[in-house]
Design a protein around this motif. Structure first.
Motif, PDB file in Angstrom:
ATOM      1  N   LYS A   5      34.939  45.765  33.280  1.00  0.00           N
ATOM      2  CA  LYS A   5      34.984  45.491  31.842  1.00  0.00           C
ATOM      3  C   LYS A   5      35.230  46.831  31.231  1.00  0.00           C
ATOM      4  N   PHE A   6      36.304  46.519  30.151  1.00  0.00           N
ATOM      5  CA  PHE A   6      36.529  47.482  29.133  1.00  0.00           C
ATOM      6  C   PHE A   6      36.325  46.898  27.916  1.00  0.00           C
ATOM      7  N   CYS A  15      37.838  43.196  27.725  1.00  0.00           N
ATOM      8  CA  CYS A  15      39.059  43.096  28.767  1.00  0.00           C
ATOM      9  C   CYS A  15      38.351  43.019  30.137  1.00  0.00           C
ATOM     10  N   TYR A  16      38.412  42.040  30.803  1.00  0.00           N
ATOM     11  CA  TYR A  16      37.950  42.235  32.173  1.00  0.00           C
ATOM     12  C   TYR A  16      39.197  42.192  33.376  1.00  0.00           C
ATOM     13  N   ILE A  17      38.994  43.067  34.186  1.00  0.00           N
ATOM     14  CA  ILE A  17      39.668  43.328  35.447  1.00  0.00           C
ATOM     15  C   ILE A  17      38.883  42.655  36.695  1.00  0.00           C
ATOM     16  N   ILE A  18      39.566  41.527  37.268  1.00  0.00           N
ATOM     17  CA  ILE A  18      38.798  40.781  38.180  1.00  0.00           C
ATOM     18  C   ILE A  18      39.441  41.099  39.705  1.00  0.00           C
ATOM     19  N   CYS A  26      44.490  41.946  41.591  1.00  0.00           N
ATOM     20  CA  CYS A  26      43.693  41.568  40.455  1.00  0.00           C
ATOM     21  C   CYS A  26      44.212  40.930  39.415  1.00  0.00           C
ATOM     22  N   PHE A  27      43.537  40.231  38.590  1.00  0.00           N
ATOM     23  CA  PHE A  27      43.963  39.542  37.319  1.00  0.00           C
ATOM     24  C   PHE A  27      43.481  40.464  36.310  1.00  0.00           C
ATOM     25  N   ILE A  28      44.075  40.583  34.963  1.00  0.00           N
ATOM     26  CA  ILE A  28      43.729  41.091  33.933  1.00  0.00           C
ATOM     27  C   ILE A  28      43.244  40.141  32.810  1.00  0.00           C
ATOM     28  N   ILE A  29      42.226  39.962  32.227  1.00  0.00           N
ATOM     29  CA  ILE A  29      41.924  38.780  31.434  1.00  0.00           C
ATOM     30  C   ILE A  29      41.771  39.684  29.976  1.00  0.00           C
ATOM     31  N   ASP A  30      42.417  39.120  28.860  1.00  0.00           N
ATOM     32  CA  ASP A  30      42.517  39.837  27.416  1.00  0.00           C
ATOM     33  C   ASP A  30      42.313  41.177  27.292  1.00  0.00           C
TER      34      ASP A  30
END
Length: 199
Positions: A5-6, A15-18, A26-30
């Protein structure tokens, strides 16, 4: 699932990097803020970015999306409704029920209008996790009094989508901390009120 989480900006947006234990993709969310920091983390981790998923069009969630997408050479994904308002490029339109894959783990897109017309949540059933954007938080709901928000839509989302998530699920919202659905059902009075109100 591994979650990084950033937190950035005056609104302290998440922002979440999962990724997962395979640590390949990975996917980057928001990615609302600090795109260079996000890009550095992805590159330093050796991930292949599969995409940037935007839960809704508000600037504090999308501000860094274009730069992240360009530098990591991955698509921006968003609902059709919110893509009409978002100023950036959207490479893939997300629809309710769409399934993305993260090294074999399924990510299911759930349409959750209310905060915006095209808000979505990302459900990872295997990990019992949902990334909820600004739809629902631990103790309240996202605002519905902005331009394309709707209290009626939010009530329907709460009843038809959120209420279906089991107590063991953990929500990761667009602001503040994560919480189990058991905690949400105990302390989130706005959510409980939406379940009781007549439409």
């Amino acid at each position: 699932m591994i979650i990084k989480k950033f937190v950035g900006g005056n609104l302290q947006s998440n922002c979440y990097i999962i990724s997962n234990r395979h640590k390949k993709s990975c996917f980057i969310i928001d990615p609302g803020y600090e795109p260079d920091r996000i890009v550095s983390y992805v590159n330093d981790s050796g991930f292949k970015a599969e995409g940037v998923i935007l839960t809704h069009h508000h600037h504090d969630h999308v501000g860094g999306a274009l730069k992240v997408s360009e530098k990591l050479e991955c698509p921006v994904m968003m609902s059709f409704e919110d893509s009409l308002i978002y100023n950036g490029t959207v490479h893939r339109i997300l629809e309710d029920g769409d399934v993305l894959e993260l090294d074999g783990e399924k990510l299911i897109i759930r349409a959750t209008p209310g905060h915006t017309k095209g808000s979505v949540c990302i459900e990872a059933p295997q990990s019992r996790i949902v990334f909820t954007g600004d739809t629902i938080f631990d103790t309240d709901l996202g605002r519905t009094d902005l331009a394309d928000g709707s209290e009626t839509d939010m009530a329907l989302t709460c009843r038809n989508v959120v209420a279906m998530w089991p107590d063991s699920y953990t929500i990761y919202p667009g602001h503040d901390q994560s919480a189990t659905m058991k905690t949400v059902r105990k302390y989130n009075e706005e959510f409980l009120t939406m379940l009781e109100e007549r439409l």
